[in-house]
Design a protein around this motif. Sequence first.
Motif, mmCIF file in Angstrom:
data_model
loop_
_atom_site.group_PDB
_atom_site.id
_atom_site.type_symbol
_atom_site.label_atom_id
_atom_site.label_comp_id
_atom_site.label_asym_id
_atom_site.label_seq_id
_atom_site.Cartn_x
_atom_site.Cartn_y
_atom_site.Cartn_z
ATOM 1 N N VAL A 1 0.846 -1.197 0.000
ATOM 2 C CA VAL A 1 0.000 0.000 0.000
ATOM 3 C C VAL A 1 0.882 1.249 0.000
ATOM 4 C CG1 VAL A 1 -1.732 1.284 1.314
ATOM 5 C CG2 VAL A 1 -1.847 -1.205 1.230
ATOM 6 N N ASP A 2 0.535 2.190 -0.859
ATOM 7 C CA ASP A 2 1.244 3.479 -0.906
ATOM 8 C C ASP A 2 0.858 4.285 0.336
ATOM 9 O OD1 ASP A 2 2.026 6.077 -1.357
ATOM 10 O OD2 ASP A 2 1.234 6.184 -3.404
ATOM 11 N N PRO A 3 1.834 4.736 1.141
ATOM 12 C CA PRO A 3 1.494 5.496 2.358
ATOM 13 C C PRO A 3 0.728 6.779 2.091
ATOM 14 C CG PRO A 3 3.899 5.168 2.172
ATOM 15 C CD PRO A 3 3.279 4.529 0.972
ATOM 16 N N ALA A 4 0.719 7.246 0.831
ATOM 17 C CA ALA A 4 -0.012 8.477 0.495
ATOM 18 C C ALA A 4 -1.404 8.168 -0.058
ATOM 19 C CB ALA A 4 0.787 9.290 -0.507
ATOM 20 N N ASP A 5 -1.790 6.898 -0.080
ATOM 21 C CA ASP A 5 -3.084 6.520 -0.664
ATOM 22 C C ASP A 5 -4.239 7.143 0.151
ATOM 23 O OD1 ASP A 5 -5.424 5.147 -1.498
ATOM 24 O OD2 ASP A 5 -4.160 3.516 -2.244
ATOM 25 N N PRO A 6 -5.088 7.968 -0.483
ATOM 26 C CA PRO A 6 -6.184 8.609 0.280
ATOM 27 C C PRO A 6 -7.167 7.607 0.869
ATOM 28 C CG PRO A 6 -6.322 9.135 -2.086
ATOM 29 C CD PRO A 6 -5.042 8.385 -1.892
ATOM 30 N N GLU A 7 -7.222 6.399 0.298
ATOM 31 C CA GLU A 7 -8.170 5.405 0.820
ATOM 32 C C GLU A 7 -7.799 4.949 2.237
ATOM 33 O OE1 GLU A 7 -8.898 2.189 -1.954
ATOM 34 O OE2 GLU A 7 -10.682 1.593 -0.825
ATOM 35 N N LEU A 8 -6.557 5.203 2.648
ATOM 36 C CA LEU A 8 -6.139 4.862 4.025
ATOM 37 C C LEU A 8 -6.985 5.593 5.066
ATOM 38 C CD1 LEU A 8 -2.266 5.004 3.536
ATOM 39 C CD2 LEU A 8 -3.566 2.987 4.272
ATOM 40 N N ARG A 9 -7.591 6.712 4.658
ATOM 41 C CA ARG A 9 -8.315 7.572 5.606
ATOM 42 C C ARG A 9 -9.817 7.349 5.639
ATOM 43 N NH1 ARG A 9 -4.651 9.250 9.077
ATOM 44 N NH2 ARG A 9 -2.730 9.880 8.049
#
Length: 208
Positions: free
Chosen positions: A64-72
């Motif tokens: 997972v890309d740490p900048a992925d907005p879906e993380l939030r």
Amino acid sequence: MIIAVDGPAASGKGTIARALARHFGLPHMDTGLLYRAVALQLFRWGGDPGNEFEALRACHELGVDPADPELRTETVSKFASAVSAYPSVRTALLERQQEFAGQPGGAVLDGRDIGTVIAPQADAKLFVTASPEVRAARRHQELVGRGMAAHLADVLNDIRARDARDASRETAPLRQADDAILLDTSGLDVNAAIAEAIRLVEERLALP
Ligand code: CDP
Ligand code: CDP
């Protein structure tokens, strides 16, 4: 110098931890992102957060890309709270957090168990909190600001449920360390909360 910042969802701990890191010239780690990355990985696989084995596999095969907005997203928040209750998942993520905390010069880390488990030797510990209603309003505003559909009442319910789960789990529950300073940000805007956090940490560091 290690600074530990813990607290419940949307208490402002991330904002405060980033500001402390800037102020003291230290690197910062948002440890919630690790659990969110595991959660998002599992979610993308169509995995079950009720399955510890799958959650552990997600820890070891993180893509997972740490900048992925879906993380939030709130779905990922719920998944993260579920997978973070597994002792095996916490152990799998322990070393990289402790290595970060132990780097020469020190670090600021924020999460749920920094002052109690990851860095009990921290030089200064803050436990940041705010009322559930204030935290829900903040998180709701953030979600709407990112163009996500969200209802305040649902966000409040989610926050209460996640706090209860995080605080009641057996391994590394959310709790204020005995030597942590409590900072209630309910009535503070971002700048006031940051100023108070810096003052409290400087005061603590000046103690013999
Ligand atoms: O920003 P917010 O407080 O909403 O969440 P977060 O800090 O990104 O953490 C997401 C979830 O990860 C939390 O609800 C916890 O279940 C888990 N977590 C944890 O168990 N231990 C940490 N040190 C950090 C997060
Ligand atoms: O890391 P955590 O989930 O505890 O919270 P955060 O991401 O630092 O803050 C959540 C939201 O509340 C952000 O949009 C902050 O700008 C806002 N906030 C606020 O309105 N007042 C504060 N005293 C602290 C944060």
